[in-house]
Design an enzyme around this catalytic site. Structure first.
Site, short mmCIF file in Angstrom:
data_model
loop_
_atom_site.label_atom_id
_atom_site.label_comp_id
_atom_site.label_asym_id
_atom_site.label_seq_id
_atom_site.Cartn_x
_atom_site.Cartn_y
_atom_site.Cartn_z
N GLU A 117 0.83 -1.21 0.00
CA GLU A 117 0.00 0.00 0.00
C GLU A 117 0.87 1.26 0.00
OE1 GLU A 117 -4.24 -1.23 1.55
OE2 GLU A 117 -2.93 -0.79 3.23
N CYS A 130 3.38 8.61 0.97
CA CYS A 130 3.72 7.76 2.11
C CYS A 130 4.07 6.38 1.55
CB CYS A 130 2.52 7.72 3.04
SG CYS A 130 2.79 6.73 4.49
N CYS A 137 5.51 -6.41 9.03
CA CYS A 137 6.53 -5.82 9.89
C CYS A 137 6.94 -6.88 10.91
CB CYS A 137 5.96 -4.59 10.60
SG CYS A 137 7.20 -3.58 11.46
N CYS A 141 3.98 -3.21 17.35
CA CYS A 141 3.45 -2.08 18.11
C CYS A 141 1.94 -2.29 18.25
CB CYS A 141 3.76 -0.76 17.40
SG CYS A 141 5.54 -0.57 17.09
N CYS A 144 -0.84 -0.46 16.02
CA CYS A 144 -0.61 -0.34 14.57
C CYS A 144 -1.15 -1.56 13.82
CB CYS A 144 0.89 -0.19 14.33
SG CYS A 144 1.35 -0.25 12.60
N CYS A 376 -2.48 7.02 8.90
CA CYS A 376 -1.33 6.46 9.61
C CYS A 376 -1.67 5.19 10.35
CB CYS A 376 -0.90 7.44 10.69
SG CYS A 376 0.32 8.57 10.20
#
Ligand code: SAH
Ligand code: SF4
Length: 398
Positions: A117, A130, A137, A141, A144, A376
Site C-alpha cells: 500500500e 507515504c 513488519c 506495536c 498499529c 497512519c
C-alpha cells in the site's frame, strides 16, 4: 486470503531478468558491461538510461528514442522495466489517494507476488507520498494495524522507488503527463509529489540497504530530484542504524515516540525493550546535521487514557529539551479489532496547549484518508507469509 500454490504443477520459470528500476549508476555501468558495450560508450549510455528511468519514468524500452534500436533490444532481452500491477486505486472524500500495488520480484518469478500500500496526501502547496518499505513488519506495536501482519518480505530498492515512479505517473508529474481529474493535487506549477515519507508498511531501518539505496535514488539531483529535506524516514527506534542513515543519506528523521516512560513504551512500541528511551534520545541528540532548520519530528499517537495526560505532555516537552525537535500529535486511527480509542478532542487540545506553550507550533496532525483506511497505521495488505511447506516446494523446484 491464503496463497494457493499448485505444488505438483509448479510452473517453474527459469528466465530471470533483473529490473533496471532501482539500479544506481554503478549498477547500470555493470549492466552495460554485461551486455558487452564498449567501455567508452558506457558513461553516456548510463546517463541516457538514468534520464529515461528517473526523469521521464518510461516503462518500455521502445520509448528510449535516443538509444539505438539494436541496443534497446539487447537491453530488453536481458533486463526488465515492468511496473507493478495496480490492484486498486481509491480516492478519499478529502482527496487522499491510496494504491494497492502488486509486485512480482523479477529475480524470483516463482515466488508469490506481494501487495503493497502507498498513500498520497495532497495539499495546496505540496503533495506527500507515504511509501512502504516492507510487506508486514517484524515489530508488533500494539496500536498499529501493520504490526498485526507478520513480515512477508523486505521490498527491494526497485520496489520502493517504483512506488514513487508509479505515483508520479498517475499524478501527471512526468513531461507531457496529465494530472487526474478526481481527487486533489497541489496548485498548478507545483509538482504533484513534492515530499516522501517512509511511513507506510514496515520498519525502514530493518530493510536498511534497500531503503538507503531507494532514498538516494529519490534525492538524486539529476533524477527524481527530491530534496533530502523533503524525504523523511520514520523509525520506531532502531538505535544503532540512526547515526548511520543520517550520515549516509542526510534525510530527515521522524521517531515514533508515543510514550514518555520505558514501562509504557515497552508495551506500545516493544522495540523499546531492546533500545530504551535514554539510548534513543541520545541517538537523536547526535543525529548528523541537526539545527533549528533541520529538526527531528517526534510522533506521538494520542491514545485515550493511555498516554494522553497533562503529566505526559509536560514530561514530553521536558524530555525533548535541547533537541531541535518538532512534535506531531497523531490522533489514533482505529482499525478492525484495535484495542485502543482515540483521545477526546478536548484532551488532545489540552495536551497540544502544553506542547504549544513550550514553543512547538501546530502539533496536531489532521487525520487524512480515514474513510479509505489510508491514515497512519491503518495499512495492512492481505499478502501472507508462505508456509514452510510452500517455501520448501519452491526451493525444490528451483
Ligand atoms: N515503522 C515505522 C514507520 C511506519 S509507521 C515507524 O514505526 O515509525 C508510521 C507512523 O504511524 C508511526 O509513527 C506509527 O507509530 C504511526 N501509527 C501506527 N499505527 C497508528 C494508528 N493506528 N494511528 C495513528 N498512528 C499510527
Ligand atoms: Fe512496524 Fe512501525 Fe507499525 Fe511498529 S508502528 S508495527 S514499527 S510499522
Amino acid at each position: 486470503m491464503s496463497i494457493s500454490l499448485d505444488i505438483a504443477n509448479a510452473n517453474v520459470k527459469t528466465a530471470t531478468k533483473p529490473s533496471l528500476v532501482g539500479m544506481d549508476r554503478d549498477d547500470l555501468m555493470a549492466a552495460l558491461e554485461e551486455l558487452g558495450l564498449p567501455e567508452k560508450q558506457r558513461k553516456m549510455r548510463v546517463s541516457q538510461l538514468w534520464n529515461w528511468l528517473y526523469v521521464n519514468g518510461v516503462s518500455d524500452f521502445d520509448q528510449m528514442t535516443n538509444i539505438a534500436k539494436g541496443l534497446r533490444q539487447q537491453l530488453a532481452d536481458k533486463f526488465d522495466l515492468s511496473r507493478p500491477e495496480i490492484v486498486s486505486e481509491q480516492v478519499s472524500t478529502d482527496g487522499t489517494r491510496k494504491w494497492l500495488f502488486r509486485f512480482t520480484d523479477p529475480m524470483q518469478p516463482n515466488m508469490p507476488p506481494v501487495d503493497v500500500e502507498t498513500v498520497y496526501i495532497p495539499e495546496e502547496d505540496r503533495g506527500t507520498l507515504c511509501v512502504s518499505s516492507q510487506v508486514g513488519c517484524t515489530l508488533t506495536c500494539t496500536f498499529c494495524h501493520t504490526g498485526t501482519q507478520k513480515l512477508v518480505r523486505n521490498l527491494t530498492a526497485g520496489e520502493i522507488v517504483s512506488q514513487v515512479l508509479m505515483a508520479r505517473e498517475r499524478l501527471g508529474d512526468y513531461p507531457g503527463g496529465e494530472r487526474p481529474t478526481d481527487g486533489i493535487v497541489p496548485r498548478a506549477g507545483i509538482r504533484s509529489v513534492t515530499n516522501v515519507v517512509m511511513m507506510g508498511m514496515g520498519e525502514p531501518l530493518y530493510n536498511y540497504d534497500n531503503v538507503k539505496k531507494a532514498m538516494l535514488l529519490m534525492s538524486d539531483g539529476e533524477g527524481i530530484s527530491l530534496s533530502r529535506r523533503r524525504i523523511t524516514l520514520s523509525t520506531s527506534g532502531v538505535v544503532p542504524s540512526i547515526p548511520k542513515i543520517g550520515e549516509e543519506t542526510g534525510v530527515m528523521l521522524a521517531i515514533s515516540l508515543h510514550a514518555v516512560n520505558d514501562e509504557l513504551r515497552n508495551e506500545l512500541v516493544p522495540i523499546n525493550k531492546k533500545w530504551p528511551l535514554e539510548e534513543l534520545l541520545e541517538a537523536c541528540r547526535n543525529y548528523p546535521g541537526l539545527s533549528n532548520a533541520k529538526r527531528i519530528t517526534f510522533e506521538y499517537v494520542m491514545l485515550k487514557d493511555v498516554n494522553d495526560s497533562v503529566q505526559d505532555a509536560k514530561k514530553l516537552v521536558r524530555m525533548l529539551d535541547g533537541i531541535p525537535a518538532k512534535i506531531n500529535l497523531i490522533p489514533f486511527n482505529p482499525w478492525p479489532g484495535s484495542q485502543y480509542e482515540c483521545s477526546s478532542w478536548a484532551q488532545i487540545e489540552k495536551f497540544a496547549d502544553i506542547v504549544n506553550m513550550a514553543g512547538y507550533a501546530s502539533p496536531v496532525r489532521t487525520p487524512r484518508g480515514r474513510d479509505i483506511f489510508a491514515a497512519c497505521g491503518q495499512l495492512k495488505s492481505e499478502t501472507e507469509r508462505m508456509s514452510k511447506k510452500e517455501r520448501d516446494a519452491i526451493a525444490a523446484a528451483e
